[in-house]
Scaffold this motif. Structure first.
Motif, PDB file in Angstrom:
ATOM      1  N   HIS A  83       9.878  57.057   8.636  1.00  0.00           N
ATOM      2  CA  HIS A  83       8.059  56.264   8.715  1.00  0.00           C
ATOM      3  C   HIS A  83       8.338  55.141   8.049  1.00  0.00           C
ATOM      4  N   TYR A  84       7.505  53.608   8.393  1.00  0.00           N
ATOM      5  CA  TYR A  84       7.612  53.081   7.240  1.00  0.00           C
ATOM      6  C   TYR A  84       6.641  52.606   7.724  1.00  0.00           C
ATOM      7  N   SER A  85       5.918  52.203   6.438  1.00  0.00           N
ATOM      8  CA  SER A  85       4.685  51.569   6.151  1.00  0.00           C
ATOM      9  C   SER A  85       4.028  50.201   5.485  1.00  0.00           C
ATOM     10  N   GLN A  86       3.646  49.890   5.966  1.00  0.00           N
ATOM     11  CA  GLN A  86       3.417  48.589   4.751  1.00  0.00           C
ATOM     12  C   GLN A  86       1.783  48.867   4.491  1.00  0.00           C
ATOM     13  N   TRP A  87       2.423  48.129   2.476  1.00  0.00           N
ATOM     14  CA  TRP A  87       0.582  48.521   1.877  1.00  0.00           C
ATOM     15  C   TRP A  87       0.547  46.884   1.313  1.00  0.00           C
ATOM     16  N   ARG A  88       0.025  46.790   0.747  1.00  0.00           N
ATOM     17  CA  ARG A  88      -0.749  45.563   0.249  1.00  0.00           C
ATOM     18  C   ARG A  88       0.210  45.606  -0.880  1.00  0.00           C
ATOM     19  N   SER A  89      -0.070  46.520  -1.708  1.00  0.00           N
ATOM     20  CA  SER A  89       0.554  46.966  -3.000  1.00  0.00           C
ATOM     21  C   SER A  89       1.172  48.727  -3.268  1.00  0.00           C
ATOM     22  N   GLU A  90       1.512  49.081  -4.700  1.00  0.00           N
ATOM     23  CA  GLU A  90       1.946  50.517  -4.293  1.00  0.00           C
ATOM     24  C   GLU A  90       0.272  50.994  -5.664  1.00  0.00           C
ATOM     25  N   GLN A  91      -0.120  50.393  -5.328  1.00  0.00           N
ATOM     26  CA  GLN A  91      -1.286  50.990  -6.430  1.00  0.00           C
ATOM     27  C   GLN A  91      -2.128  51.282  -5.073  1.00  0.00           C
ATOM     28  N   GLY A  92      -2.062  50.761  -4.293  1.00  0.00           N
ATOM     29  CA  GLY A  92      -2.960  51.187  -3.028  1.00  0.00           C
ATOM     30  C   GLY A  92      -2.579  52.148  -2.436  1.00  0.00           C
ATOM     31  N   TYR A  93      -1.098  52.325  -2.223  1.00  0.00           N
ATOM     32  CA  TYR A  93      -0.614  53.618  -1.724  1.00  0.00           C
ATOM     33  C   TYR A  93      -0.598  54.764  -2.996  1.00  0.00           C
ATOM     34  N   GLU A  94      -0.849  54.713  -4.242  1.00  0.00           N
ATOM     35  CA  GLU A  94      -0.918  55.559  -4.970  1.00  0.00           C
ATOM     36  C   GLU A  94      -2.251  56.132  -5.168  1.00  0.00           C
ATOM     37  N   ALA A  95      -3.211  55.736  -4.489  1.00  0.00           N
ATOM     38  CA  ALA A  95      -4.394  56.348  -4.317  1.00  0.00           C
ATOM     39  C   ALA A  95      -4.767  56.390  -3.194  1.00  0.00           C
TER      40      ALA A  95
END
Length: 226
Positions: free
Chosen positions: A69-81
Motif C-alpha cells: 500500500h502506498y499513500s500520500q499525505w500532506r503531513s504525518e499529523q493528517g495521517y494521525e487524525a
C-alpha cells in the motif's frame, strides 16, 4: 466521494509531505484479488474522509501472497487524525470480507531524490520494483550519499532504457532507503539484473554502511483518489 483510477501515482507531487508504504500478507493470489476488491468497495461507498490524504494505491506482489500500500499525505499529523477517526472502521469492513489479513508493517518516509520520467515519456509501467536498502545503526547520514551515488551510476538522462523512473525515500526512523522504480516490463528489469556488474554498481552494492538489499516486484492493482 471516492473514485477509482487506473493512473499510477505521481511520486514527485509537491504536496506529498508524508509518503507511507505498508505491507499486508494475504496468503494466496485469490485472496490478493479479493482483498483489493474489498478495499475498493470499502472506500468507494464512503466519502473520501480527509483532505490530508492525497491518493491511495494498492499493488499485488508477484509472490502471490502480499499487497503493498502506498499513500500520500500532506503531513504525518493528517495521517494521525485519520488513524484515530476513520481507519479502524474501514479495516473492519475489509477484514469481514477477507478474514485473516496480516498487517505486517507500516513505514514512514520522506522523498529525497528522484530519477524522474523523461519529458514526453508516456509509457505505462508494466512492473513496479521496490528495493529496501538497510543501513548500519550508525550510518543514517550515509543514506543521502548512497542515493547520490546510485543516481550518478544510472548514467544521466538515458540510463537503462527499460527504466521509466526511480524514487528514493528515506525512512523517518533513519534505518533504510526505499527505492520505488517504474519499469517498462519484467523482461526489461530482468535484462538489467542479468547483465554483468559494472564497477559503478559494485560501488553501490558495497557502499560503507550498507547492510543489505531486499527487492520485491509488484503490479499496480488499485488507485483511489477524491
Amino acid at each position: 466521494m471516492t473514485r477509482r483510477t487506473h493512473a499510477h501515482p505521481d511520486l514527485t507531487r509537491p504536496e506529498n509531505g508524508a509518503p507511507f508504504f505498508s505491507t499486508w500478507r494475504v496468503g494466496t493470489p485469490e485472496r490478493q484479488a479479493a482483498a483489493v476488491e474489498a478495499i475498493a468497495r470499502t472506500w468507494e461507498r464512503r466519502p473520501w474522509g480527509s483532505a490530508d490524504v492525497l491518493t491511495y494505491h494498492v499493488y499485488a506482489g508477484h509472490d502471490g501472497t502480499t499487497l503493498m500500500h502506498y499513500s500520500q499525505w500532506r503531513s504525518e499529523q493528517g495521517y494521525e487524525a485519520y488513524f484515530k477517526t476513520l481507519r479502524q472502521e474501514r479495516n473492519d469492513e475489509i477484514d469481514t470480507a477477507v478474514p485473516g489479513i496480516e498487517r505486517v508493517r507500516l513505514d514512514r518516509y520522506r522523498l529525497y531524490r528522484s530519477r524522474a520520467r523523461a519529458a514526453g515519456d508516456t509509457r505505462v509501467p508494466g512492473l513496479i520494483v521496490t528495493v529496501r536498502i538497510d543501513f548500519e545503526a550508525d550510518a543514517a547520514e550515509r543514506r543521502k550519499e548512497w542515493v547520490d551515488t546510485v543516481l550518478a551510476s544510472l548514467g544521466g538522462p538515458v540510463g537503462d532504457p527499460g527504466l521509466i523512473s526511480a524514487h528514493f525515500h528515506l525512512s523517518t526512523d533513519g534505518g533504510h532507503v526505499l527505492n520505488y522504480a517504474e519499469w517498462e516490463s519484467d523482461s526489461a528489469y530482468d535484462a538489467v539484473i542479468d547483465a554483468p556488474e559494472t564497477p559503478e554498481w559494485e560501488r553501490v552494492r558495497t557502499y560503507p554502511g550498507v547492510k543489505g538489499f531486499t527487492g520485491s516486484r509488484y503490479r499496480h492493482s488499485l488507485g483511489l483518489v477524491p
